[in-house]
Design a protein around this motif. Structure first.
Motif, mmCIF file in Angstrom:
data_model
loop_
_atom_site.group_PDB
_atom_site.id
_atom_site.type_symbol
_atom_site.label_atom_id
_atom_site.label_comp_id
_atom_site.label_asym_id
_atom_site.label_seq_id
_atom_site.Cartn_x
_atom_site.Cartn_y
_atom_site.Cartn_z
ATOM 1 N N ARG A 29 2.959 -1.872 1.502
ATOM 2 C CA ARG A 29 3.562 -0.731 0.796
ATOM 3 C C ARG A 29 2.691 -0.302 -0.383
ATOM 4 N NH1 ARG A 29 8.393 -3.246 1.785
ATOM 5 N NH2 ARG A 29 8.252 -4.361 -0.186
ATOM 6 N N MET A 30 2.150 -1.287 -1.102
ATOM 7 C CA MET A 30 1.298 -0.968 -2.255
ATOM 8 C C MET A 30 0.051 -0.193 -1.818
ATOM 9 S SD MET A 30 1.524 -4.426 -4.620
ATOM 10 C CE MET A 30 1.189 -3.736 -6.264
ATOM 11 N N VAL A 31 -0.544 -0.604 -0.698
ATOM 12 C CA VAL A 31 -1.733 0.099 -0.200
ATOM 13 C C VAL A 31 -1.341 1.501 0.284
ATOM 14 C CG1 VAL A 31 -3.520 0.125 1.606
ATOM 15 C CG2 VAL A 31 -3.066 -1.989 0.341
ATOM 16 N N GLU A 32 -0.227 1.585 1.029
ATOM 17 C CA GLU A 32 0.290 2.893 1.493
ATOM 18 C C GLU A 32 0.457 3.852 0.310
ATOM 19 O OE1 GLU A 32 0.950 4.118 4.422
ATOM 20 O OE2 GLU A 32 1.984 2.711 5.748
ATOM 21 N N ASP A 33 1.099 3.342 -0.746
ATOM 22 C CA ASP A 33 1.408 4.167 -1.916
ATOM 23 C C ASP A 33 0.213 4.292 -2.861
ATOM 24 O OD1 ASP A 33 3.872 4.123 -0.757
ATOM 25 O OD2 ASP A 33 4.842 2.879 -2.293
ATOM 26 N N GLU A 34 -0.928 3.715 -2.444
ATOM 27 C CA GLU A 34 -2.144 3.776 -3.257
ATOM 28 C C GLU A 34 -1.926 3.276 -4.680
ATOM 29 O OE1 GLU A 34 -3.817 7.671 -2.539
ATOM 30 O OE2 GLU A 34 -3.601 7.349 -0.393
ATOM 31 N N LYS A 35 -1.281 2.127 -4.768
ATOM 32 C CA LYS A 35 -1.074 1.523 -6.084
ATOM 33 C C LYS A 35 -2.416 1.105 -6.659
ATOM 34 C CE LYS A 35 3.458 1.650 -6.276
ATOM 35 N NZ LYS A 35 3.967 2.884 -6.898
ATOM 36 N N TYR A 36 -2.403 0.803 -7.924
ATOM 37 C CA TYR A 36 -3.623 0.426 -8.630
ATOM 38 C C TYR A 36 -4.176 -0.901 -8.077
ATOM 39 C CZ TYR A 36 -6.725 -0.207 -12.620
ATOM 40 O OH TYR A 36 -7.823 -0.386 -13.421
ATOM 41 N N CYS A 37 -5.475 -0.900 -7.767
ATOM 42 C CA CYS A 37 -6.147 -2.076 -7.167
ATOM 43 C C CYS A 37 -5.812 -3.387 -7.867
ATOM 44 C CB CYS A 37 -7.670 -1.942 -7.287
ATOM 45 S SG CYS A 37 -8.389 -0.823 -6.101
ATOM 46 N N ILE A 38 -5.856 -3.365 -9.181
ATOM 47 C CA ILE A 38 -5.661 -4.595 -9.951
ATOM 48 C C ILE A 38 -4.247 -5.141 -9.725
ATOM 49 C CG2 ILE A 38 -5.531 -5.526 -12.309
ATOM 50 C CD1 ILE A 38 -8.404 -5.072 -11.442
ATOM 51 N N ASP A 39 -3.273 -4.247 -9.609
ATOM 52 C CA ASP A 39 -1.894 -4.693 -9.352
ATOM 53 C C ASP A 39 -1.786 -5.299 -7.951
ATOM 54 O OD1 ASP A 39 -1.137 -3.839 -11.857
ATOM 55 O OD2 ASP A 39 -0.542 -1.850 -11.162
ATOM 56 N N ILE A 40 -2.509 -4.711 -7.011
ATOM 57 C CA ILE A 40 -2.521 -5.269 -5.647
ATOM 58 C C ILE A 40 -3.167 -6.657 -5.674
ATOM 59 C CG2 ILE A 40 -3.269 -4.899 -3.259
ATOM 60 C CD1 ILE A 40 -3.272 -1.928 -3.723
ATOM 61 N N LEU A 41 -4.272 -6.770 -6.402
ATOM 62 C CA LEU A 41 -4.968 -8.065 -6.489
ATOM 63 C C LEU A 41 -4.091 -9.142 -7.114
ATOM 64 C CD1 LEU A 41 -8.560 -6.936 -7.492
ATOM 65 C CD2 LEU A 41 -7.900 -8.134 -5.399
ATOM 66 N N THR A 42 -3.286 -8.747 -8.096
ATOM 67 C CA THR A 42 -2.365 -9.699 -8.728
ATOM 68 C C THR A 42 -1.376 -10.238 -7.689
ATOM 69 O OG1 THR A 42 -2.583 -8.557 -10.833
ATOM 70 C CG2 THR A 42 -0.659 -9.991 -10.593
ATOM 71 N N GLN A 43 -0.898 -9.343 -6.821
ATOM 72 C CA GLN A 43 0.027 -9.769 -5.761
ATOM 73 C C GLN A 43 -0.668 -10.671 -4.736
ATOM 74 O OE1 GLN A 43 3.317 -9.293 -5.866
ATOM 75 N NE2 GLN A 43 2.745 -8.444 -7.839
ATOM 76 N N VAL A 44 -1.930 -10.355 -4.426
ATOM 77 C CA VAL A 44 -2.677 -11.181 -3.476
ATOM 78 C C VAL A 44 -2.838 -12.596 -4.049
ATOM 79 C CG1 VAL A 44 -4.891 -11.519 -2.292
ATOM 80 C CG2 VAL A 44 -3.896 -9.247 -2.392
ATOM 81 N N SER A 45 -3.143 -12.694 -5.344
ATOM 82 C CA SER A 45 -3.275 -14.022 -5.974
ATOM 83 C C SER A 45 -1.956 -14.786 -5.907
ATOM 84 C CB SER A 45 -3.725 -13.899 -7.438
ATOM 85 O OG SER A 45 -5.052 -13.430 -7.506
ATOM 86 N N ALA A 46 -0.854 -14.096 -6.173
ATOM 87 C CA ALA A 46 0.469 -14.747 -6.126
ATOM 88 C C ALA A 46 0.766 -15.242 -4.713
ATOM 89 C CB ALA A 46 1.551 -13.766 -6.585
ATOM 90 N N MET A 47 0.434 -14.424 -3.735
ATOM 91 C CA MET A 47 0.691 -14.787 -2.342
ATOM 92 C C MET A 47 -0.189 -15.976 -1.930
ATOM 93 S SD MET A 47 0.674 -12.167 0.882
ATOM 94 C CE MET A 47 0.604 -12.831 2.559
ATOM 95 N N THR A 48 -1.438 -15.979 -2.367
ATOM 96 C CA THR A 48 -2.348 -17.086 -2.064
ATOM 97 C C THR A 48 -1.808 -18.389 -2.652
ATOM 98 O OG1 THR A 48 -4.201 -15.535 -2.104
ATOM 99 C CG2 THR A 48 -4.759 -17.865 -2.230
#
Lengths: 107, 107, 107, 107
Positions: B41-60
């Motif tokens: 959803r974040m990528v679809e909505d073109e959210k800010y890269c850094i916010d997406i990266l924060t979520q990727v770190s949390a998921m990892t």
């Protein structure tokens, strides 16, 4: 890597790197979502722990690859644009990017 | 994907550690699946890269915690049982576990 | 630094796995020490950051390999011996080993 | 090992970020060298594996912190300077930095 022109308005994310590869990111994330569902089935079916762990490692690597791609796009576009514009905004963008790198390295 | 074949009798799996915490693992994996959807959803909505990266770190980190839990259960049960039984089976189980640890550390 | 106190009798250490490969571990650690000195020279000589980072990655990998070797030896010997002996000592050894694995995965 | 040859003139390195913090980097690297020597003593003295592993994790974290510091300095200086100058050199610098980040994340 194409550089976003310095006068691109950043209200709309048109300059964000990942948009150019949006479909590719979505495809990879859907595959990762599928891996998460596959892991649930493996646990449901009480598959062998080591096989589950192998899948977890594969999924972690896939996530890392997405993160590195996003980071690359981000530096190539947002950070570079901010650097060209200069001033405190540039410093803030760099700090934000290096903080994100630190989180990735430590996660 | 290294899936144990469906017709393999996994009776001995009754002793697998993760079964005791199966529901807990499933809950965590469903949450991880939700994080994968959230990222889409974040990528679809073109959210800010850094916010997406924060979520990727949390998921990892969430994935790593699942892996560490499974590994703990595996060592406490399968590896210990094999060690008590002894013989080449014990050595094979230990080798398999340390290989899985190496994959985790390197991923 | 959590150093075992000097007066603890570690007679049982005769069975520690890493002793068998002690010379090999020492050789690898001396090489790692050499890498740390090489990095100091690179910084002194103001070498290019990226070349220094490449050396840091190589050194980190070398350290990880030592850690995985020690862990393997530890599980094969101490943990297995404790598992065979059974009782609360076995559980404590397993907990200690999985905590060490978690620190490695997260570092 | 990619060591820049000793006779390469690195005049442009005067602008390298880490120079400003050179003494600090050298201090940290000397401490890391000391940790490598401490690990050799622990192996010589046949200290408990888990205690050695704890030190290895601490040393890995110290190395990572040096790497993240260097990367931060590198992006803030070299990459930003190249971005402002623009052209293929800028793209090359960004590619080089993101490759170094990938190596760090994967090591």
């Amino acid at each position: 890597m194409t550089m976003a022109s310095a006068d691109t308005p950043h209200d709309e994310h048109a300059g964000h790197g990942y948009i150019s590869g949006k479909d590719e990111y979505l495809k990879r994330l859907r595959r990762i979502e599928g891996q998460a569902r596959g892991l649930q089935r493996m646990v449901e079916d009480e598959k062998y722990c080591i096989d589950i762990l192998t899948q977890v490692s594969a999924m972690t690597k896939a996530l890392q690859a997405v993160a590195l791609g996003l980071l690359d796009d981000h530096i190539s576009h947002c950070v570079v644009d901010a650097a060209v514009a200069g001033g405190p905004e540039a410093e803030a963008k760099i700090k934000e990017a290096t903080d994100a790198i630190a989180r990735l390295v430590r996660s």
